[in-house]
Scaffold this active site. Structure first.
Site, PDB file in Angstrom:
ATOM      1  N   GLU A 136      11.840  -8.671 -11.108  1.00 32.86           N
ATOM      2  CA  GLU A 136      10.686  -8.270 -10.426  1.00 32.86           C
ATOM      3  C   GLU A 136       9.680  -7.382 -11.051  1.00 32.86           C
ATOM      4  O   GLU A 136       8.455  -7.301 -10.879  1.00 32.86           O
ATOM      5  CB  GLU A 136      11.526  -7.188  -9.352  1.00 32.86           C
ATOM      6  CG  GLU A 136      12.066  -7.751  -8.109  1.00 32.86           C
ATOM      7  CD  GLU A 136      13.351  -8.483  -8.429  1.00 32.86           C
ATOM      8  OE1 GLU A 136      13.962  -8.341  -9.622  1.00 32.86           O
ATOM      9  OE2 GLU A 136      13.960  -9.326  -7.715  1.00 32.86           O
ATOM     10  N   HIS A 181      20.574  -5.397   0.920  1.00 34.42           N
ATOM     11  CA  HIS A 181      19.686  -6.074   1.900  1.00 34.42           C
ATOM     12  C   HIS A 181      19.006  -5.367   3.108  1.00 34.42           C
ATOM     13  O   HIS A 181      18.522  -5.851   3.933  1.00 34.42           O
ATOM     14  CB  HIS A 181      19.986  -7.349   2.026  1.00 34.42           C
ATOM     15  CG  HIS A 181      20.278  -8.362   1.027  1.00 34.42           C
ATOM     16  ND1 HIS A 181      21.518  -8.411   0.516  1.00 34.42           N
ATOM     17  CD2 HIS A 181      19.728  -9.348   0.264  1.00 34.42           C
ATOM     18  CE1 HIS A 181      21.508  -9.199  -0.690  1.00 34.42           C
ATOM     19  NE2 HIS A 181      20.085  -9.820  -0.736  1.00 34.42           N
TER      20      HIS A 181
END
Lengths: 314, 412
Positions: free
Chosen positions: A47, A116
């Protein structure tokens, strides 16, 4: 995104699985075929490099849309975005700026468990130099995403995962933008102001509709942008009703609600007729896996209705 | 060292007091026993003395606030050595300092757990309400509150203003003046509402021929005043007659307690005294044991003290029956409200000369006085209430030139 990529050749997307797979939520489904691999870039699972590459491209005239597959994995990006991109304009005396969008699906209530389900908005909204957008409806999402892409500075664009399939709404064809930094009064009312954003807008609207039958008029404000906050809209409503509830899924302490509450206390004190109330996620580090515990973490429309009722009766 | 001043226990069965006027301000230096504040309980003003010497650090209780006994009303920075004898307040221990504070699992904030929309304590008004009240010159005590715990909400005050509250009122409200209700007036109001709403009142009148009483009083009043320094009033005779009758009619000297009736052991008679802004009912203790002369002195002392505001708490407590001299107001008939906790009240009306048909069918000019009684129909009926008032009447009519002020009327 497609319209923007057609309209402006400098716009491109990058992220994990966004090309051949069309993105984990299929946001970029078909993009690879339409725009080619130079403008639809599948990245490695790293990322910080997604954000770093995007920032570098943006500094050199491109308008990248970087996707973080889940906002839970946004933390490696923190340094690139908060430490670098947010300061670029100031640090170069305006010679460089970073017109990038960092899209990230966020939020819980989707059985995502610890990794998540997170809501990272408060960390970014604290940072001068960034814009943070969190739309709740399809119409707002399109107009604000277009505005974010055209903005000359970095925008963190948060999309609540549960709204992806749950919420449906009219989206006009063609080009339109909505101003970043402007809240929207979704329901007008005179008794209690409710300020929220993201998925909670829909729970709040459900509560407001239920309370309308009891004669309690809720003014429901969708912030839409978390930085810069639209204090004016909030203050106008708070002055009108004198009663304010702030609802967010993110945990309470030092969150968006704290800032809204402080703004109202500072600027609308003389109009308040009841203590400002917040409903927010509990002070627990992650969203639990267990369905009943997850339900406990998420704020329900019944809880919201209860809090509004108490405020109205105060 | 900080000393917390608590509202003291000022009398039996008194559980709360109303803060009257503060006689000191924050920052004032006080000596022990200096008066701090007026406390109003059960229709009497008392000045509360300072328990320590020192400087007033903080005034906690607001004027007009009703507080339970033991509530902290002020803090005094006490002089050294002053507080040694005073007990440690609970807050002096660490344990109680953290009591009631919730620390979240992640230690996010140290705040009281209570909901912010729990009922507000002490009738505080929100900023919006205060601002509107100030702008429109609204006396908040005149606004009916519909919020939680009777709180005045912004809407309440807005509709109050719309409905032609004060300010630049026109039409029917023009020229109206609003005055705040004093704590003692509020207390009287609460007692009277309680009396009128709880007690089923019955009232009736008997005529009393007081020709003998008038003659006796005229004969002795100058000498009585010269000897005792007090006036001898009709009220003293009436109280004496009532006290004597109460001993024989114990159900009139009683209290309705719901499941049972308490027959009072002592005869303590309250007498209503009007002051410029209130009605006070000081109590003559053991009135049945006092002679008319002693009653006259006691009545004079109590009315004087009531009018000068120097009554002590015990002077207004423990009444078991009330006598009100409405004749002093020129009335000839009234239906008085019973003091809650008592069974009846009587009034002595104006003495008026009237032609009366006597037993021998002759007509004579007699001094007549009406005696009115209200009784609580829960514990008294017409028969026993009537018998009591008849006994009072008989005592008063039996007064003749030989009756001595040093006697007790109606005593066997």
């Amino acid at each position: 995104m497609r319209e923007e990529m057609v309209r402006d050749e400098t716009v491109f997307v990058l992220g994990e699985d966004i090309g051949a797979r069309g993105g984990v939520f299929l946001a970029t489904d078909g993009f690879l075929e339409e725009f080619g691999s130079e403008r639809v870039i599948d990245t490695p699972l790293a990322e910080s490099s997604i954000a770093g590459v995007a920032m570098g491209a943006a500094m050199h005239g491109m308008r990248p849309i970087a996707e973080i597959e889940f906002a839970d994995f946004i933390w490696p990006v923190f340094n690139q975005v908060v430490g670098e991109a947010a300061r670029a304009r100031y640090g170069t005396d305006g010679k460089m700026h970073v017109p990038m969008v960092l899209r990230a699906p966020y939020g819980g209530g989707i059985r995502g468990g610890l990794f998540h389900s997170q809501s990272p908005e408060a960390y970014f909204a604290h940072t001068p130099g960034l814009k943070v957008v969190a739309p709740a409806t399809p119409y707002d999402a399109k107009g604000l995403l277009k505005a974010a892409i055209r903005d000359d500075d970095p925008v963190v664009f948060l999309e609540h995962k549960r709204t992806y399939r749950l919420v449906k709404g009219e989206v006009p064809d063609g080009d339109y933008t909505l101003p970043i930094g402007r809240a929207d009064v979704k329901i007008a009312g005179d008794d209690v102001t409710v300020v929220t954003y993201g998925l909670m807008l829909h729970h709040c609207a459900e509560a407001a509709r239920a309370l309308a039958d009891d004669g309690i008029g809720v003014e429901l404000i969708d912030l839409r942008t978390l930085r810069p906050l639209d204090g004016e809209t909030v203050l106008n409503s708070a002055r009108k009703t004198g009663r304010l509830l702030i609802v967010h899924e993110d945990t309470m302490a030092l969150g968006i609600g704290a800032e809204i509450s402080a703004i109202v206390a500072e600027h609308a004190f003389d109009h308040l007729d009841a203590p400002v109330r917040r409903l927010a996620g509990p002070e627990v580090p992650p969203m639990p896996f267990s369905p009943p515990l997850e339900a406990e973490f998420m704020i329900s429309s019944e809880q919201i209705a209860g809090a509004i009722r108490e405020l109205a009766a105060y | 060292m900080a000393f917390q001043v608590e509202l003291p226990q000022v009398g039996e069965s008194v559980t709360e007091g109303v803060i009257g006027k503060w006689l000191v301000a924050e920052g004032d230096r006080v000596r022990k026993y200096d008066p701090l504040v007026e406390v109003i309980t059960d229709k009497v003003n008392m000045e509360m003395p300072s328990p320590v010497s020192g400087v007033i650090a903080r005034i906690v209780a607001q004027e007009g606030e009703t507080l339970p006994m033991g509530a902290v009303i002020a803090e005094i920075d006490a002089d050294e050595g002053e507080v040694a004898a005073a007990p440690l307040s609970p807050a002096d221990t660490l344990g109680s300092l953290v009591q009631g504070l919730a620390v979240g699992p992640t230690g996010a904030a140290n705040v009281p757990q209570a909901s912010p929309t729990a009922p507000p304590a002490g009738g505080r008004n929100s900023p919006a309400v205060r601002r509107l009240a100030e702008q429109h010159g609204v006396d908040l005590s005149q606004v009916r509150g519909t919020g939680i715990g009777g709180r005045v909400t912004r809407k309440d005050i807005e509709s109050h203003i719309e409905s032609g509250g004060p300010g630049e009122a026109t039409g029917d409200g023009a020229g109206d003046r609003r005055i705040p209700v004093t704590p003692i007036r509020k207390m009287i109001a609460a007692n009277m509402v309680r009396s009128a709403s709880e007690i089923p009142h019955v009232w009736f009148t008997v005529e009393v021929d007081v020709t003998g009483l008038v003659a006796l009083r005229e004969a002795v009043k100058e000498r009585f005043r010269a000897d005792s320094g007090h006036p001898i009033t009709y009220l003293a005779f009436a109280v004496s007659a009532a006290a004597g009758a109460l001993r024989a009619h114990s159900m009139v000297n009683a209290r309705w307690d719901g499941d049972e009736i308490t027959l009072r052991g002592r005869v303590n008679i309250g007498i209503a005294v009007a002051t410029p802004d209130a009605l006070i009912v000081p109590v003559i203790r053991d009135a049945d044991r006092l002679t008319v002369a002693e009653l006259a002195s006691e009545i004079d002392r109590l009315t004087g003290a009531a009018r000068s505001g120097s009554l002590k708490t015990e002077d207004v407590q423990g009444g078991t029956f009330t006598v009100n001299n409405t004749g002093a107001l020129g009335w000839v008939s009234s239906g008085p409200l019973i003091v809650p906790g008592q069974a009846a009240i009587i009034t002595t009306e104006s003495v008026v000369k009237r032609p009366v048909v006597l037993g021998d069918e002759s007509i004579a000019v007699r001094s007549m006085m009406n005696l009115c009684m209200s009784f609580d129909h829960r514990l008294l009926d017409g028969a026993n209430a009537g018998a009591f008032l008849q006994a009072v009447k008989t005592s008063l009519e039996a007064i003749g030139p030989d009756t001595s002020p040093d006697s007790r009327l109606g005593a066997e």
